[in-house]
Design a protein around this motif. Structure first.
Motif, short mmCIF file in Angstrom:
data_model
loop_
_atom_site.label_atom_id
_atom_site.label_comp_id
_atom_site.label_asym_id
_atom_site.label_seq_id
_atom_site.Cartn_x
_atom_site.Cartn_y
_atom_site.Cartn_z
N SER A 134 0.82 -1.21 0.00
CA SER A 134 0.00 0.00 0.00
C SER A 134 0.86 1.26 0.00
N THR A 168 0.91 5.87 5.19
CA THR A 168 1.79 6.90 5.73
C THR A 168 2.86 6.30 6.66
N GLY A 179 3.46 7.27 9.64
CA GLY A 179 2.83 7.10 10.97
C GLY A 179 2.08 5.79 11.06
N ASN A 228 2.60 3.14 9.13
CA ASN A 228 3.62 2.07 9.03
C ASN A 228 4.23 1.80 10.40
N ALA A 283 2.88 2.58 13.41
CA ALA A 283 1.88 2.07 14.36
C ALA A 283 1.59 0.59 14.14
C1 LIG Z 1 -3.97 -3.03 -0.94
C2 LIG Z 1 -3.27 -3.06 0.40
C3 LIG Z 1 -2.03 -3.66 0.50
C4 LIG Z 1 -1.38 -3.69 1.73
N1 LIG Z 1 -0.14 -4.24 1.80
C5 LIG Z 1 0.54 -4.23 2.96
C6 LIG Z 1 1.85 -4.78 3.04
O1 LIG Z 1 2.42 -5.27 2.07
N2 LIG Z 1 2.47 -4.72 4.24
C7 LIG Z 1 1.86 -4.15 5.35
O2 LIG Z 1 2.49 -4.11 6.41
N3 LIG Z 1 0.63 -3.66 5.29
C8 LIG Z 1 -0.04 -3.66 4.14
N4 LIG Z 1 -1.30 -3.14 4.08
C9 LIG Z 1 -1.91 -2.62 5.32
C10 LIG Z 1 -1.63 -1.10 5.57
O3 LIG Z 1 -1.63 -0.40 4.37
C11 LIG Z 1 -0.31 -0.84 6.26
O4 LIG Z 1 -0.17 -1.59 7.43
C12 LIG Z 1 -0.02 0.64 6.55
O5 LIG Z 1 1.11 0.73 7.40
C13 LIG Z 1 -1.16 1.42 7.18
O6 LIG Z 1 -0.85 2.80 7.04
P1 LIG Z 1 -1.97 3.92 7.06
O7 LIG Z 1 -1.30 5.24 6.92
O8 LIG Z 1 -3.02 3.63 6.07
O9 LIG Z 1 -2.50 3.74 8.54
P2 LIG Z 1 -4.02 3.77 9.07
O10 LIG Z 1 -4.79 2.65 8.49
O11 LIG Z 1 -4.56 5.13 8.93
O12 LIG Z 1 -3.76 3.48 10.61
C14 LIG Z 1 -3.27 2.24 11.02
C15 LIG Z 1 -3.06 2.26 12.54
O13 LIG Z 1 -2.04 3.20 12.85
C16 LIG Z 1 -2.51 4.17 13.79
N5 LIG Z 1 -1.83 5.42 13.43
C17 LIG Z 1 -1.81 6.04 12.22
N6 LIG Z 1 -1.03 7.13 12.29
C18 LIG Z 1 -0.56 7.21 13.56
C19 LIG Z 1 0.28 8.13 14.25
N7 LIG Z 1 0.80 9.20 13.66
N8 LIG Z 1 0.54 7.90 15.57
C20 LIG Z 1 0.02 6.82 16.20
N9 LIG Z 1 -0.77 5.92 15.59
C21 LIG Z 1 -1.06 6.12 14.29
C22 LIG Z 1 -4.03 4.17 13.60
O14 LIG Z 1 -4.71 4.61 14.75
C23 LIG Z 1 -4.29 2.70 13.33
O15 LIG Z 1 -4.33 1.99 14.54
C24 LIG Z 1 -1.98 -3.11 2.87
C25 LIG Z 1 -3.23 -2.50 2.75
C26 LIG Z 1 -3.89 -2.48 1.54
C27 LIG Z 1 -5.23 -1.81 1.44
#
Ligand SMILES: Cc1cc2nc3c(=O)[nH]c(=O)nc-3n(C[C@H](O)[C@H](O)[C@H](O)COP(=O)(O)OP(=O)(O)OC[C@H]3O[C@@H](n4cnc5c(N)ncnc54)[C@H](O)[C@@H]3O)c2cc1C
Length: 483
Positions: free
Chosen positions: A134, A139, A141, A143, A145
């Motif tokens: 993704s 983000t 942050g 990643n 968390a």
């Molecule tokens: C198509 C797809 C593919 C994916 N592939 C992977 C992969 O290969 N590897 C992987 O690890 N994950 C993957 N993911 C899952 C996800 O994208 C990741 O884990 C990513 O790190 C989440 O980041 P985000 O910014 O979207 O966080 P969010 O979904 O917005 O938040 C995730 C968590 O982090 C917390 N958080 C966010 N920002 C902060 C901050 N600044 N301080 C404290 N807490 C915070 C939130 O409260 C929540 O608990 C995938 C998801 C999708 C949809």
């Protein structure tokens, strides 16, 4: 405090243009690709740490839940305000604060998109190694968390191995700094503790991240097999030969067909499994490795092994893998992507059982996964409009994760626990383990205002109760009001 008064207080801190409270604006923040969803009372878009500190103070005094959110791609319900509260979108805090290539670190704000970080520093010869699939949206942050992994984390390690220091705002508003750029820091490793804590300890407002030199050479292979067993054997033999590829990704037959149908990535439809292997390093080193890998793939049954001779060809080989989520979206209105881990040697057995579970629940399951570290991602495809299907999807997912645990694996490799897997924590931790974690959490977040009702089991250990609760939670309007 009622909602009107709360919104007034928020506007005082953030200004009118940074507080969302109308239903049509809030809907965007209800969901993170998991089963659960719920609407927060308000969303704030801070521009700096001081605003977050004031917010945390306000919320702690009034016992209001605060839920940090990056891009909302987490897949496990972590960024959902499960029982209302305030969502803190870090989208505006996305600056690169400092780049120190000579000292191999970069300081960024938490809302910076993973892909943008590597892009911004590429001209200096460096990159940020964790690369969740993704990465174009998620983000730093988020990643941090979730301790995100990614295709290239097999060789380089997941996010926790790349975070040197953090700035964290605690419930109550205190700003603390952990770790830092200097090597071998004394004291407790609080940075390591915060990485993977899913926003339950506070909000990360700045991160000092380790950066790596862009490798001199990269070689990418696409090996095509008739069966998943052959591809799994190739994985075992590559690792067994002492080779640690930068990436080792597998796609099963169902996934291959879907990718072909959606975007014609060039995978032969008669392939039973595709293995994507990437190695990197010095040019001179790659030649021998390349021969060994091709030899292993052929010996284990590959009927074709392609490799890239240019960056353009490399991107083409990756195209199918990187577009998998889009491909699923084109063939089914909904998909539920799971995230279990199993010992590598158990991959063939588990893959067969996962398909059996799919048949038992009458669900199509497509598999794409980080084979090198045994991190499975079965995607259960469904149409949420079909009566009773959500229950079937949740039960099938629960069975898949139980299977992973039973063979010596665990319930998540990278998507975190969130609300999705909190009841399953008792499968892998004893009550004493969990109690110790709770006690440490309480030091940071004693009143549970920072991302409450996540990670820890709700103390209802029976699987049936957990399933029922999750279905209820997934229905909008069932939240308990805290205001
Ligand atoms: C198509 C797809 C593919 C994916 N592939 C992977 C992969 O290969 N590897 C992987 O690890 N994950 C993957 N993911 C899952 C996800 O994208 C990741 O884990 C990513 O790190 C989440 O980041 P985000 O910014 O979207 O966080 P969010 O979904 O917005 O938040 C995730 C968590 O982090 C917390 N958080 C966010 N920002 C902060 C901050 N600044 N301080 C404290 N807490 C915070 C939130 O409260 C929540 O608990 C995938 C998801 C999708 C949809």
């Amino acid at each position: 405090m009622d909602k009107a008064q709360l919104v007034k207080e928020l506007i005082k801190i953030f200004g009118e243009d940074s507080v969302l409270h109308h239903v049509e604006d809030l809907m965007v923040y209800e969901y993170d690709f998991s089963i659960d969803s719920n609407r927060p009372e308000a969303v704030v878009l801070p521009r700096n740490t001081d605003q977050i500190s004031q917010l945390m103070d306000l919320c702690e005094k009034n016992k209001i839940p605060v839920v940090p959110r990056g891009a909302g791609t987490g897949l496990s319900g972590g960024s959902i305000a499960v029982r209302g509260g305030i969502v803190v979108s870090l989208a505006r805090m996305k600056k690169l604060v400092k780049h120190e290539p000579k000292n191999r670190y970069t300081v960024v704000e938490p809302g910076m998109v993973n892909f943008d970080l590597s892009n911004e520093i590429a001209s200096t010869g460096y990159f940020f190694a964790p690369d969740p699939a993704s990465q174009r949206a998620s983000t730093i942050g988020g990643n941090i968390a979730l301790n995100a992994g990614g295709p290239h984390c097999l060789a380089h390690g997941s996010t926790t191995n790349h975070i040197l220091g953090l700035e964290l705002v605690l419930p109550g508003g205190e700003v603390v700094k952990t770790g830092g750029a200097a090597p071998d820091r004394p004291g407790y490793d609080l940075t390591g503790f915060i990485v993977g804590s899913e926003g339950t300890l506070g909000i990360v407002t700045e991160a000092t991240v380790k950066i790596m030199k862009i490798p001199e050479a990269v070689q990418t292979f696409l090996a095509l097999f008739h069966t998943i067993d052959e591809a799994c054997e190739a994985v075992a033999q590559v690792i067994g030969a002492g080779i640690v590829p930068a990436a080792l990704e597998m796609l099963d037959k169902v996934m291959i067909e879907m990718i072909e149908r959606a975007m014609n990535a060039g995978y032969p439809p008669d392939a039973g499994a595709v293995l994507l292997i990437e190695i990197d390093g010095l040019k001179e080193e790659l030649g021998d490795l390349q021969d060994t890998i091709i030899d292993i793939c052929r010996r284990t049954g590959a009927f074709d092994v392609k490799y890239a001779t240019s960056e353009e060809e490399r991107q083409k080989l990756w195209k199918g893998r990187k577009s998998a989520a889009g491909a699923l979206g084109q063939v089914a209105p909904n998909f539920y992507l799971h995230d279990g881990v199993v010992p590598r040697t158990k991959l063939p057995e588990v893959m067969h059982k996962v398909m059996e579970i799919g048949r038992e629940y009458n669900l199509v399951v497509a598999n794409i996964f980080h084979a090198g570290d045994g991190n499975l991602h079965p995607s259960l495809l469904f149409d949420a409009r079909e009566p009773g299907v959500i229950e079937r999807v949740i039960e099938a997912g629960e069975k898949i994760l139980k299977l992973c645990v039973d063979v010596g694996g665990t319930i998540t490799g990278e998507h975190g626990i969130g609300t999705e897997k909190q009841e399953y924590m008792t499968w892998i931790f004893s009550e004493a383990d969990l109690e110790t974690m709770r006690k440490v959490k309480d030091v940071f977040n004693p009143n549970d205002t920072a991302n409450p009702w996540k990670v820890f089991p709700t103390r209802q250990s029976c699987g049936e109760v957990s399933l029922k609760m999750r279905i209820l939670k997934s229905k909008p309007g069932m939240e308990e009001a805290w205001i």
